[in-house]
Design an enzyme around this catalytic site. Sequence first.
Site, short mmCIF file in Angstrom:
data_model
loop_
_atom_site.label_atom_id
_atom_site.label_comp_id
_atom_site.label_asym_id
_atom_site.label_seq_id
_atom_site.Cartn_x
_atom_site.Cartn_y
_atom_site.Cartn_z
CG ASP A 119 4.91 -7.88 19.48
OD1 ASP A 119 6.03 -8.16 19.01
OD2 ASP A 119 3.88 -8.56 19.24
CD GLU A 170 9.52 -9.59 11.20
OE1 GLU A 170 8.92 -9.64 12.30
OE2 GLU A 170 8.94 -9.55 10.11
#
Length: 298
Positions: A97, A149
């Site tokens: 992550d 992102e």
Amino acid sequence: MKQHSPPYRKNFQWISKMNRKFEILLKNAGEGNYAIPSFNIYNLEGATAVIKAAEELKSPVILQILPTALETGGAPLVQMCLEIVKRSKVPATVHLDHCSDPDIIFTAMAWGINSIMVDGSGMSCEENLQFTREMTLKIKAAGGSVEAELGKMTGEEDGQTLSSQEELMTDPDKAADFVDQTGISALAVCIGNIHGKYKNPPVLDFKRLKEIRKRVSVPLVLHGTSGLPEEMIQMAMDAGISKFNVNTELRSIYLKTMASCFSSDPGVELVTIMKKSITAMKEAAKDKIRLFRSIDKA
Ligand code: 13P
């Protein structure tokens, strides 16, 4: 940024055999109108709780590890998660992550993680695009998958404060271009979601999310799911979210359970704390899995 040359590739030949599980999990979720629960894991208790929750509800699941946890647990933490996934009765995978460090990315891959969130969101738009494109090329060549992102989330993750000033939501036009130019497998969107505790009631920009969904072909991911009310989660899935990231809620349940074990019995056995915290986190994870409609999708 260090340049990573092709020799990396030969170390990762075996990863290709894992068949891009991350992509398949998210694709199935999008087609089935549910979302993949993705929980941040720090240790054995967390991993056990999450996989038991997924098994009891027959849900696919992702165990994801932040670089801070990776730094603390190293290869043994990754091996433990991979082993738990290998033994599990449900489709599951291990994911790195929020990582912006190529050294950590390629170390994690060498340890067996084959899906990575390449996080260039702290960079300018142009730098994010270049960084994500370069990393995606290398990770995909090695058989891995990439989530990235566009925009910038606010809030806190593992005590690290992210900018609260320059909130930057994902621009639907730029999102399409970003996905095309980088070749990523999944896009994490910024639509008002924040990491950590929502200090004010959350407001998500669903119109923006629907626009992004219309223009982008890859699965969409929502970070900062802790604290989002049920109806927002349902709306987010209906608007195209295929993976939800959950950290704060499980982490705080773990810490509260430990604290309450100590306060009710200062001589408590460690194994008692472990069992109680696994049960508490498992129940919390099951509540999330129910919300994400992934029950019986294993
Ligand atoms: P929360 O801590 O808000 O659940 O967010 C988790 C997350 O997005 C991890 O990437």
